[in-house]
Design an enzyme around this catalytic site. Structure first.
Site, mmCIF file in Angstrom:
data_model
loop_
_atom_site.group_PDB
_atom_site.id
_atom_site.type_symbol
_atom_site.label_atom_id
_atom_site.label_comp_id
_atom_site.label_asym_id
_atom_site.label_seq_id
_atom_site.Cartn_x
_atom_site.Cartn_y
_atom_site.Cartn_z
ATOM 1 N N HIS A 295 -11.916 6.404 1.687
ATOM 2 C CA HIS A 295 -11.956 7.712 2.330
ATOM 3 C C HIS A 295 -11.810 8.826 1.296
ATOM 4 O O HIS A 295 -11.164 8.661 0.260
ATOM 5 C CB HIS A 295 -10.849 7.832 3.378
ATOM 6 C CG HIS A 295 -9.523 7.305 2.929
ATOM 7 N ND1 HIS A 295 -8.533 8.098 2.411
ATOM 8 C CD2 HIS A 295 -9.024 6.029 2.884
ATOM 9 C CE1 HIS A 295 -7.476 7.355 2.093
ATOM 10 N NE2 HIS A 295 -7.754 6.093 2.362
ATOM 11 N N GLU B 19 -11.222 1.182 -1.531
ATOM 12 C CA GLU B 19 -10.363 0.072 -1.123
ATOM 13 C C GLU B 19 -11.117 -1.017 -0.351
ATOM 14 O O GLU B 19 -11.125 -1.028 0.872
ATOM 15 C CB GLU B 19 -9.190 0.583 -0.291
ATOM 16 C CG GLU B 19 -9.548 1.500 0.871
ATOM 17 C CD GLU B 19 -8.315 1.895 1.674
ATOM 18 O OE1 GLU B 19 -7.316 1.152 1.692
ATOM 19 O OE2 GLU B 19 -8.356 2.960 2.307
ATOM 20 N N ASP C 277 -3.504 7.201 -3.644
ATOM 21 C CA ASP C 277 -3.413 6.089 -2.696
ATOM 22 C C ASP C 277 -3.744 4.821 -3.472
ATOM 23 O O ASP C 277 -4.828 4.711 -4.055
ATOM 24 C CB ASP C 277 -4.409 6.347 -1.564
ATOM 25 C CG ASP C 277 -4.233 5.423 -0.360
ATOM 26 O OD1 ASP C 277 -3.433 4.482 -0.452
ATOM 27 O OD2 ASP C 277 -4.909 5.664 0.656
ATOM 28 N N ASP D 171 0.854 -1.183 0.000
ATOM 29 C CA ASP D 171 0.000 0.000 0.000
ATOM 30 C C ASP D 171 0.893 1.237 0.000
ATOM 31 O O ASP D 171 1.711 1.411 0.902
ATOM 32 C CB ASP D 171 -0.885 -0.021 1.252
ATOM 33 C CG ASP D 171 -1.967 1.049 1.241
ATOM 34 O OD1 ASP D 171 -1.994 1.877 0.313
ATOM 35 O OD2 ASP D 171 -2.797 1.044 2.176
ATOM 36 N N HIS E 203 -7.227 11.325 5.234
ATOM 37 C CA HIS E 203 -8.610 10.979 5.579
ATOM 38 C C HIS E 203 -9.350 12.284 5.849
ATOM 39 O O HIS E 203 -9.264 12.852 6.934
ATOM 40 C CB HIS E 203 -8.660 10.055 6.797
ATOM 41 C CG HIS E 203 -8.103 8.692 6.526
ATOM 42 N ND1 HIS E 203 -8.907 7.604 6.276
ATOM 43 C CD2 HIS E 203 -6.832 8.236 6.443
ATOM 44 C CE1 HIS E 203 -8.142 6.537 6.051
ATOM 45 N NE2 HIS E 203 -6.883 6.903 6.143
ATOM 46 N N GLU F 253 -6.752 -1.333 -4.154
ATOM 47 C CA GLU F 253 -7.174 0.050 -3.961
ATOM 48 C C GLU F 253 -6.779 0.913 -5.156
ATOM 49 O O GLU F 253 -5.709 0.743 -5.733
ATOM 50 C CB GLU F 253 -6.511 0.615 -2.703
ATOM 51 C CG GLU F 253 -6.814 2.081 -2.414
ATOM 52 C CD GLU F 253 -6.099 2.592 -1.169
ATOM 53 O OE1 GLU F 253 -6.561 3.590 -0.596
ATOM 54 O OE2 GLU F 253 -5.078 1.981 -0.776
#
Length: 301
Positions: A159, A192, A99, A88, A167, A286
């Site tokens: 998020h 994700e 992300d 990640d 976030h 993700e």
């Protein structure tokens, strides 16, 4: 010569392009017996080399670890034989974040789980549209995972992203849930799904000492050295997460003692490793998306 700042869309797209390249290179480094510290450092070096900055420390989580394992200073932990590995990574360009995560199974026994996680994300991305409620979206994700014989983790979600904010106040659920939030134009989101086998607890708990931290408060500090470090942390990371090993690189091993003091004072927040409560192996994929009026841009694809 005048310097033109990128528009938010340009910055999001550039961050996503870097993240895509870096994660593809990172996957090649996920091998049995490889040192996690070396993987993390090389991934983070790649982010910088391609013109971005880490939005958070590289995470390399194995098996029942769902998220938040990054190498400690001098870490000797290795990739286990036959492991299920989540890579990640986060990239930011002028604060605009990409992300992205991928799961690598180092044994054929993980093939179905990995494929189901990949397909669940693919389906979820197809369902996103401006105005779609998060509750409806969570139902789509949950139903897709169940149709493949798996279940989404209840307390892990995507998020909304903001400038220098990983976030940004809204969670994007992977199950049906009561919420009034919805996907909005000009906003970016990390999507994700985390999935496990049916019968697992399908919740995560914090476990183990964290190697990931974030500056969370600007309380007045009497200690001048500590106060200077807090200002430097803000100047460098702007509230984004950082790794304890980055602190050692900057301030030496004594920096860890200062970090512990800042945690005790409530100035720095520490993140534990998130582990599935029944020790079930977790798979995750993700992508980051940017919502436009006429289309959805998957910046990390």
């Amino acid at each position: 010569m005048l310097f033109r700042r990128m528009s938010p869309e340009e910055a999001y797209v550039k961050a996503g392009r870097i993240a895509k390249e870096v994660v593809e290179r990172g996957v090649k480094r996920i091998e049995e017996e490889a040192y996690i510290l070396e993987i993390c450092e090389k991934v983070e070096d790649d982010i910088i080399g391609f013109g971005g900055k880490p939005a958070f420390p590289c995470n390399v989580s194995q098996n029942e670890e769902a998220a938040h394992y990054t190498a400690a200073p001098f870490d000797k932990k290795k990739i286990e034989r036959g492991a299920l590995v989540k890579l990640d990574i986060g990239v930011h360009v002028e604060g605009f974040i990409a992300d992205v995560a991928i799961t690598i199974g180092l044994s054929k026994r993980w093939d179905n789980l990995v494929n189901a996680a990949r397909e669940t994300l693919k389906y979820a991305l197809m369902k996103v549209e401006p105005g779609l409620s998060f509750s409806t979206f969570g139902g789509y994700v949950e139903d897709k995972a169940r149709s493949l014989g798996y279940i989404t983790i209840e307390n892990l979600a995507g998020h909304r992203l903001g400038p220098y904010i990983l976030h940004a106040g809204e969670s994007v659920p992977n199950r049906r849930t009561l919420t009034s939030s919805s996907f909005k134009v000009k906003e970016a989101y990390a999507i994700e799904p985390f999935i496990v086998e049916l019968g697992a607890d399908a919740v995560v708990i914090g476990k183990g000492k964290s190697n990931i931290y974030r500056l969370s408060s600007f309380k007045k500090i009497k200690d001048k050295k500590m106060g200077r470090i807090v200002l430097e942390l803000w100047s460098k990371y702007k509230g984004l997460p950082f790794a304890s090993r980055w602190i050692v690189n900057e301030y030496g091993e004594n920096g860890l003692k200062i970090l512990d003091q800042l945690v005790k004072k409530g100035i720095v927040h520490s993140y534990p490793v998130l582990v599935e409560a029944s020790n079930a192996p977790v798979a995750q994929f993700e992508h980051t998306i940017l919502i436009k009026e006429d289309r959805i841009i998957v910046t990390t694809a």
